[in-house]
Design an enzyme around this catalytic site. Structure first.
Site, short mmCIF file in Angstrom:
data_model
loop_
_atom_site.label_atom_id
_atom_site.label_comp_id
_atom_site.label_asym_id
_atom_site.label_seq_id
_atom_site.Cartn_x
_atom_site.Cartn_y
_atom_site.Cartn_z
CB CYS A 78 35.95 37.63 49.23
SG CYS A 78 36.18 38.29 47.34
NE ARG B 282 38.76 38.01 42.03
CZ ARG B 282 38.47 38.03 40.68
NH1 ARG B 282 39.57 37.47 40.44
NH2 ARG B 282 38.16 39.18 40.41
CG LEU B 283 31.91 35.83 45.48
CD1 LEU B 283 31.30 34.62 44.42
CD2 LEU B 283 30.41 35.97 46.58
CB SER B 284 34.76 36.37 40.19
OG SER B 284 36.37 35.67 41.00
CB ILE B 285 32.48 41.20 42.77
CG1 ILE B 285 31.36 39.70 43.02
CG2 ILE B 285 31.28 41.81 41.99
CD1 ILE B 285 30.63 40.72 44.80
CG ASN C 200 35.23 40.47 52.64
OD1 ASN C 200 34.51 39.95 51.05
ND2 ASN C 200 34.94 39.87 53.85
N GLY C 201 35.21 42.69 50.19
CA GLY C 201 34.11 44.14 50.17
C GLY C 201 34.13 44.41 48.52
CB SER D 231 19.70 43.74 50.79
OG SER D 231 20.59 43.78 52.51
#
Length: 426
Positions: free
Chosen positions: A2, A53-56, A79-80, A380
């Site tokens: 985010c 927002r990147l919804s996770i 964010n995180g 990763s």
């Protein structure tokens, strides 16, 4: 990931409509960090917060940010991910200090922790990667925080002068540049650091007057106390000293088992998501270990992604494919041409907040772009070499130092003085 942005300012920027317009413009510059939702909060108190927002976790409106705590005291942009946030919820519930939960996002858990334990005590309990800004409407203090190892970026600094001066902060420098107060003057000392280290280390940034919040730190600032106060809540050096005072005393097998348990737990926590999840796979020890632990704890084939090159000396895709077949993952690979790599170069200033000389920056973008077509989150093996001393130079330097240490101290000092007299151009 985010993105968060915001500012703390005086009377000139307190008009809610003016503040909201500027915040929206700042947040729009980092839409790539958060394409799923956006929000702005400004109440005329001198602070404004905005979020992409990147919804996770918790894809519903209950995860919308900026988010206000149940009492209305704290307002946060975050964010995180907090990997142990469910554990924190249980701790709050068992102590009778949990609110009535509106959803199941880790951001809501943070706010509940701030109300119950305070900001620092909550952050010290957190396991995760994060950056946040929280405004305390009661004390009128702004707090910025960054995770222990600095995985999530956070820039800040005062810009402008007089009544128009603003304390700006955000996930990327281009978001700060979108504010009218930001001068964006290049810091020549930071350029020297770039030439020396191939990147610009914290707390410096490429712009004069703008800093990176160091890893494992909290910052507080207010209009009454404009000089930011930075405190360390976690120190790697302290952890190392503590480990030396109380070393592991078990056998080699017990050490191996303990390490495997820790890695399994870490990977399991990072697989908590309400969206599709995968992993980058190079075929090396680090990424292969992460993918193996993911697959061992997954009921379906893990989605893995690799970048290949047609030049044999640089191509690791064959190793990655062999690992993927062995583990039974759902593997996707992309062989990159020189033209595809060149096409990324004009985009680098927009992709990265400031210059750095990591040779992997182009393939990292390309494998991320490939993975995003299939999943939202990818694990990763990054930082495995640093954590486990995997680079060959660590072994070589240790051997060189063992040889040098055999020489008398006076002779070593004399040799060091002689080396310093030589020009670096020789």
């Amino acid at each position: 990931m985010c993105g968060l942005v915001g500012f703390l300012a005086g009377d000139h920027w307190r008009e809610a409509g003016k503040a909201a317009a500027v915040l929206t413009r700042m947040a729009d510059t980092i839409v790539s960090r958060g394409p799923d939702d956006a929000g702005v909060w400004a109440d005329g108190s001198g602070v404004g917060l905005a979020h992409r927002r990147l919804s996770i976790l918790d894809l519903s409106a209950a995860g919308h940010q900026p988010m206000t705590g149940p009492s209305g005291r704290h307002v946060i942009v975050f964010n995180g991910e907090i990997y142990n946030h469910l554990d924190l919820r249980r701790e709050l519930e068992q102590s009778g200090r949990a609110p009535i939960w509106r959803g199941h996002s880790d951001t809501e858990t943070l706010l509940a922790g701030f109300a119950a334990w305070g900001v620092r005590a909550t952050v010290e309990r957190c396991i995760g990667m994060f950056a946040f800004a929280v405004w305390d409407t009661q004390t009128r203090v702004l707090t910025l925080g960054r995770d222990r190892l600095g995985e999530k970026p956070l820039y800040y600094g005062w810009q402008g002068a007089g009544d128009e001066a603003c304390f700006l902060f955000g996930s990327e420098l281009k978001a700060l540049r979108a504010h009218p107060c930001c001068a964006a003057d290049v810091d020549r000392d930071a350029l020297c650091l770039l030439m020396r280290h191939n990147y610009i280390p914290a707390p410096h940034s490429i712009y004069r007057g703008i800093s990176k919040l160091p890893a494992g730190c909290l910052l507080t600032v207010s209009l009454d106390r404009r000089e930011p106060s930075v405190e360390v809540y976690w120190s790697l050096a302290d952890v190392a000293v503590s480990g030396n005072h109380a070393p592991f005393t078990g056998s080699d097998q017990e050490a191996t088992d303990a390490l495997e348990d820790l890695l399994k737990s870490a990977v399991r926590r990072q697989m908590l998501a309400d969206v599709p999840l995968g992993a980058f796979l190079s075929g090396g020890i680090d990424s292969s270990t992460v993918v193996a632990l993911m697959q061992a704890q997954s009921a379906r084939p893990v989605k893995t992604f690799s970048i290949g090159f047609h030049e044999p000396g640089y191509n690791e895709a064959e190793h990655a494919l062999a690992v993927a077949r062995h583990l039974g993952t759902e593997h996707t690979e992309l062989y990159v041409t020189a033209e595809q790599a060149r096409d990324v170069i004009p985009r680098l200033p927009d992709l990265y907040s400031e210059p750095f000389a990591d040779a992997s920056q182009i393939p990292t973008f390309l494998v991320s772009q490939l993975a995003r077509q299939h999943v939202t989150v990818s694990l990763s093996g990054d930082a495995g070499d640093e954590l486990f001393a995997g680079y060959g130079r660590y072994v070589r330097n240790s051997r060189h130092w063992e040889r040098i240490a055999r020489l008398p101290r006076g002779l070593r000092a004399l040799a060091a003085g002689g080396i310093r007299t030589l020009s670096p151009e020789i």
